[in-house]
Design an enzyme around this catalytic site. Structure first.
Site, PDB file in Angstrom:
ATOM      1  N   SER A  46      44.360 -35.562 -26.291  1.00  0.00           N
ATOM      2  CA  SER A  46      42.973 -35.827 -26.686  1.00  0.00           C
ATOM      3  C   SER A  46      42.819 -36.766 -27.872  1.00  0.00           C
ATOM      4  CB  SER A  46      42.255 -34.506 -26.988  1.00  0.00           C
ATOM      5  OG  SER A  46      42.075 -33.777 -25.797  1.00  0.00           O
ATOM      6  N   LYS A 100      35.011 -34.898 -35.526  1.00  0.00           N
ATOM      7  CA  LYS A 100      34.809 -34.459 -34.141  1.00  0.00           C
ATOM      8  C   LYS A 100      34.138 -33.088 -34.144  1.00  0.00           C
ATOM      9  CE  LYS A 100      37.711 -33.498 -30.056  1.00  0.00           C
ATOM     10  NZ  LYS A 100      39.118 -33.579 -29.569  1.00  0.00           N
ATOM     11  N   SER A 130      39.701 -35.532 -25.416  1.00  0.00           N
ATOM     12  CA  SER A 130      38.386 -35.012 -25.785  1.00  0.00           C
ATOM     13  C   SER A 130      37.825 -35.609 -27.076  1.00  0.00           C
ATOM     14  CB  SER A 130      38.472 -33.487 -25.936  1.00  0.00           C
ATOM     15  OG  SER A 130      39.392 -33.124 -26.960  1.00  0.00           O
TER      16      SER A 130
END
Length: 486
Positions: free
Chosen positions: A176, A76, A152
């Protein structure tokens, strides 16, 4: 291998084929890169593929003797840093930002034998729970590209669901990991505080709520990741959890009869009826597996807990943005480079006092003790992953309030959607999203299991029992429409 064959392998199975000499890490990397190229035009889940590492998996120090033996992995674009690689955090402000060192966890990931072949998408600074900024990218759900992935960990959620890689990096400051896992049909564990290190740039004392993890499609892959990557760096402020046996061994046994509380009426928040129905279905399955299941609500002052969580988010994000601006030599967030809500959070939170932060910490302590007392009577709390269904791209409810200048109202709106994930971060307790449910519009829906602090293994053990009962067929055996094997 064919795409159907590729999609049938989890990371553990791919690693076993490498150890048998049937395939090489370079071949795995090339196939994952090809899979990303195949689906990403529809999903926009990839920020960058590291072509040099695809060609040479050993280039950045991946240990082929690790448990994952060279399985490809996307990081990520937020959180752990990779020396010499870009990390742009979903923000125009951070374009061109290049890390000068590996983070501690990046080293553990490489030692585990995961080959980091690229970056996956995230909302700007991880703030908004959807990578839905047309000026940067809009990440779409592989089950239906008209819907968001959530965030996220947006890109990782889409890539694992679409079969590009069987495992990918994720982070969780309030859901997230778990929200995109739940909305994309993946397994997502937010571990207890004190499992994964955020060294050297932070600690569990300074970060408070944010924690690292991954998305997978099998429980054994998540267990192997935790076993291989857990542990603190030198100089941590707190002890890190240890376990009497590896989770990969623990999950081979069913847990004993558990006391499981079905729960969704948390203070001011209630789940939509269709999602309550999915929770009830999960409860009936657990009863058939021999567990004691009934409705119960944790005796927590939810309003006070969410007020403390809101104060934490505002002050943490404000300081994060301030640190990035200092790095850029700026006095305030530029309107043309930083999203509107992040500018508002910075403005609202940058002047917070030590007294306000102390009150927040007292709220954390109280809520943590309240959850702890509840877990004296119950082993697991089962909730929907969110209180509302997955929204469509461009009309996500948590962005439509952006015209309201109140940051407090904006966060209150978030909690109305994501009612069941943030307080796990506040209390430092584990939460696991399992792809057991289905929404009326056809997207997957996660059921969350929450445990007492340090009981990550129990949650994985329960999930493994469910996985066996479902004959390994999470998501009712379905695959998304956008998939490498489609």
């Amino acid at each position: 291998m064919s795409w159907d064959e590729w999609a049938r392998h989890d990371a553990t199975a791919l690693a076993e084929r490498v150890r048998k000499g049937e395939v090489t890490p370079a071949e795995l990397a090339a196939q994952a890169a090809a899979g990303a190229a195949k689906v990403d035009p529809a999903l926009s889940a990839v920020v960058e593929v590291f072509q040099d590492v695809v060609a040479d998996p050993l280039k950045d120090g991946m240990d082929p003797a690790g448990v994952f033996a060279g399985v490809p992995y996307f990081m990520k674009d937020l959180g752990p840093t990779l020396k010499g690689r870009l990390q742009e955090m979903g923000s125009k402000l951070m374009r061109g930002n290049r890390a000068t060192a590996d983070s501690f966890l990046a080293g553990r990931i490489r030692k585990a034998g995961l080959n980091i072949i690229g970056r996956s998408t995230t909302p700007e600074f991880g703030t908004c729970s959807s990578a839905d900024n047309p000026e940067v990218y809009v990440t779409r759900n592989p089950w239906n590209t008209g819907y968001t992935t959530g965030g996220s960990s947006a890109g990782s959620g889409a890539l694992v669901a679409a079969g590009v890689t069987p495992i990918s990096h994720a982070t969780d400051g309030g859901g997230s990991i778990r929200i995109p896992a739940g909305w994309n049909g993946n397994i997502g564990l937010k571990p207890s505080r004190g499992v994964f290190s955020v060294a050297p740039y932070g600690s569990d004392l300074t970060g408070v709520v944010s924690i690292q993890g991954c998305h997978t499609r099998t429980v054994r892959d998540t267990a192997a990741f935790v076993d291989a990557c857990r542990g603190g760096a030198p100089g941590e402020f707190m002890p890190y959890w240890t376990t009497p046996e590896p989770y990969t061994q623990l999950i081979k046994r069913d847990p004993g009869k558990l006391r499981i509380a079905l729960s969704h009426e948390w203070g001011d928040y209630r789940a939509a009826p269709e999602l309550v129905a999915e929770l009830e279905k999960a409860g009936r399955l657990l009863e058939r597996l021999g567990h004691h299941v009934e409705w119960a609500v944790p005796r927590v002052d939810f309003r006070a807990a969410f007020a403390a969580q809101t104060a934490c988010y505002i002050t943490n994000f404000a300081q994060t943005i301030a640190a990035l601006m200092r790095q850029k030599g700026l006095e305030k967030p530029p309107a043309e480079l930083v999203e509107r809500m992040n500018r508002r959070i910075w403005e609202f939170g940058i002047g917070a006092s030590y007294s306000e932060r102390t009150a927040m910490q007292l709220g954390f302590n109280t809520a943590s003790r309240e959850f702890g007392a509840f877990f004296e009577e119950w082993d697991v709390i089962l909730t929907p992953i969110t209180a509302k269904p997955t929204p469509t791209v461009g009309t996500t409810e948590y962005l439509t309030i952006a015209d309201n200048p109140s940051v407090l109202d904006w966060f209150a709106n978030l909690w109305g959607i994501f009612a069941y994930t943030p307080l796990c971060n506040l209390a430092g307790i584990p939460g696991l999203s399992m792809p057991m449910g289905e929404q009326a519009h056809g997207l997957p829906f996660g059921i969350q299991a929450i445990g007492a602090q340090g009981q990550d293994g129990l949650l994985l053990q329960l999930a493994a029992q469910i996985e066996r009962a479902l004959d390994g067929k999470w998501n009712h055996g379905r695959r998304p429409g956008v998939h490498v094997a489609a």
